[in-house]
Design a protein around this motif. Structure first.
Motif, PDB file in Angstrom:
ATOM      1  N   SER A  31      -4.571 -36.702  -1.449  1.00  0.00           N
ATOM      2  CA  SER A  31      -4.406 -36.095  -2.737  1.00  0.00           C
ATOM      3  C   SER A  31      -5.744 -36.659  -3.468  1.00  0.00           C
ATOM      4  N   GLN A  84      -5.075 -36.536  -9.811  1.00  0.00           N
ATOM      5  CA  GLN A  84      -4.144 -35.214  -9.961  1.00  0.00           C
ATOM      6  C   GLN A  84      -2.939 -35.570 -10.293  1.00  0.00           C
ATOM      7  N   ASP A 113       1.039 -35.848 -10.659  1.00  0.00           N
ATOM      8  CA  ASP A 113       1.876 -34.754 -10.063  1.00  0.00           C
ATOM      9  C   ASP A 113       1.452 -32.934  -9.998  1.00  0.00           C
ATOM     10  N   GLY A 114       0.134 -33.263 -10.564  1.00  0.00           N
ATOM     11  CA  GLY A 114      -0.545 -31.853 -10.744  1.00  0.00           C
ATOM     12  C   GLY A 114      -1.012 -31.364  -9.152  1.00  0.00           C
ATOM     13  N   ARG A 115      -2.056 -30.305  -9.358  1.00  0.00           N
ATOM     14  CA  ARG A 115      -2.573 -29.831  -8.278  1.00  0.00           C
ATOM     15  C   ARG A 115      -3.863 -30.446  -8.057  1.00  0.00           C
ATOM     16  N   ASP A 158      -6.598 -29.672 -10.774  1.00  0.00           N
ATOM     17  CA  ASP A 158      -6.128 -30.433 -11.826  1.00  0.00           C
ATOM     18  C   ASP A 158      -6.910 -31.744 -11.909  1.00  0.00           C
TER      19      ASP A 158
END
Length: 304
Positions: A125, A129, A131-133, A136
């Motif tokens: 990840s 980011q 909890d977003g994409r 983001d």
């Protein structure tokens, strides 16, 4: 005799100045290639400090100066993931200059879709980011680093560079020759793949006949003698190369006075295989004959 030797030692120590310390500050987008840049700098003799808190930049620079020797070539890699990262990189660079240092800032960047593919390929990840994409996190990081990018001496777009190409670019920039000399990269590219975002000059070679339409030349590249002879033999090609060689030679002293150390001259054709490659090789060769530190690179060669 011991009394006489003391002043001599002190005098020789005082001849050094912070400006004699070569400092490189590396930052940029996560996934852009900072770790590759750090390894390449180590390959050319830099002492590299990774993930350095921005607040310690001045202290690290002064330690490098005081240590002397190999430590006088120090690279500091700044990571936005560090809790001590500040968006005021420009202020930190100004503070270093006020202390007499002359830092050079290298910023690595890449297109968003390329960064996303890189993160997905290693199943990681983005550090910002939440909890977003992935997109983001990249957008947040771009915002944090916008001013740092504006202040950079060298911006390297790694979207179309593999690890070896990026390493070679760093070694050419910081290895061997005097790092204070203006270095010129003549970069061929294909317009259909987009403009190089780090270009200072963009030259368009599409006015020349395309060797692609010559059957015996189609599968060759601008590095091959037959293609090079064909391209450079066309009406206007000689004038084109000579005009830009003269322009670069004439403007180089001004760039150096203004403190610019790296100049990227992008030469484009349709696909980046024939005309731009031949022109880039010839232009770089002429600049070298003019005693400029110039090299040719080919962003899109081999993509077709």
């Amino acid at each position: 005799m011991s009394h006489d030797s003391g002043p001599e030692t002190t005098t020789s120590t005082l001849t050094a100045a912070p400006a004699d310390t070569t400092l490189v500050v590396v930052t940029g987008l996560s996934g852009g290639g900072r770790s590759t840049v750090a390894r390449a700098l180590e390959n050319v003799g830099f002492y590299v400090v990774d993930n350095l808190p921005q607040a310690l930049m001045i202290e690290m620079a002064e330690l490098a100066f005081a240590a002397g020797g190999a430590a006088r070539r120090t690279a500091m890699v700044l990571d936005v993931r560090s809790r001590a990262f500040s968006t005021d990189l420009a202020g930190a660079i100004r503070a270093l200059k006020e202390r007499g240092f002359q830092p050079r800032v290298v910023f690595v960047d890449a297109d968003d879709d390329v960064l996303i593919r890189r993160f997905e390929s290693v199943r990681r990840s983005h550090p910002l980011q939440g909890d977003g994409r992935l997109a983001d996190g990249i957008a947040v990081e771009r915002g944090l680093l916008e001013e740092a990018r504006d202040q950079a001496d060298v911006i390297i777009d790694t979207s179309h560079l593999n690890v070896n190409q990026l390493r070679r670019r760093i070694e050419e920039l910081f290895g061997g020759e005097d790092a204070r000399q203006l270095r010129v990269t003549v970069l061929s590219f294909g317009f259909k793949y987009g403009l190089p975002p780090d270009a200072d000059f963009v030259l368009d070679a599409r006015f020349l006949p395309n060797p692609y339409w010559v059957p015996e030349l189609r599968e060759h590249t601008g590095r091959d003698e037959a293609v090079s002879t064909y391209v450079l033999g066309q009406d206007g090609a000689e004038t084109f190369v000579e005009t830009y060689a003269q322009l670069i030679n004439e403007t180089t002293p001004g760039f150096e006075r203004e403190g610019k150390r790296y100049l990227t001259v992008a030469v484009g054709c349709t696909g980046g295989k024939h005309r731009s490659v031949a022109i880039a090789e010839e232009l770089a060769a002429r600049l070298r004959r003019s005693r400029l530190a110039a090299n040719a690179q080919h962003r899109d060669l081999g993509r077709e």
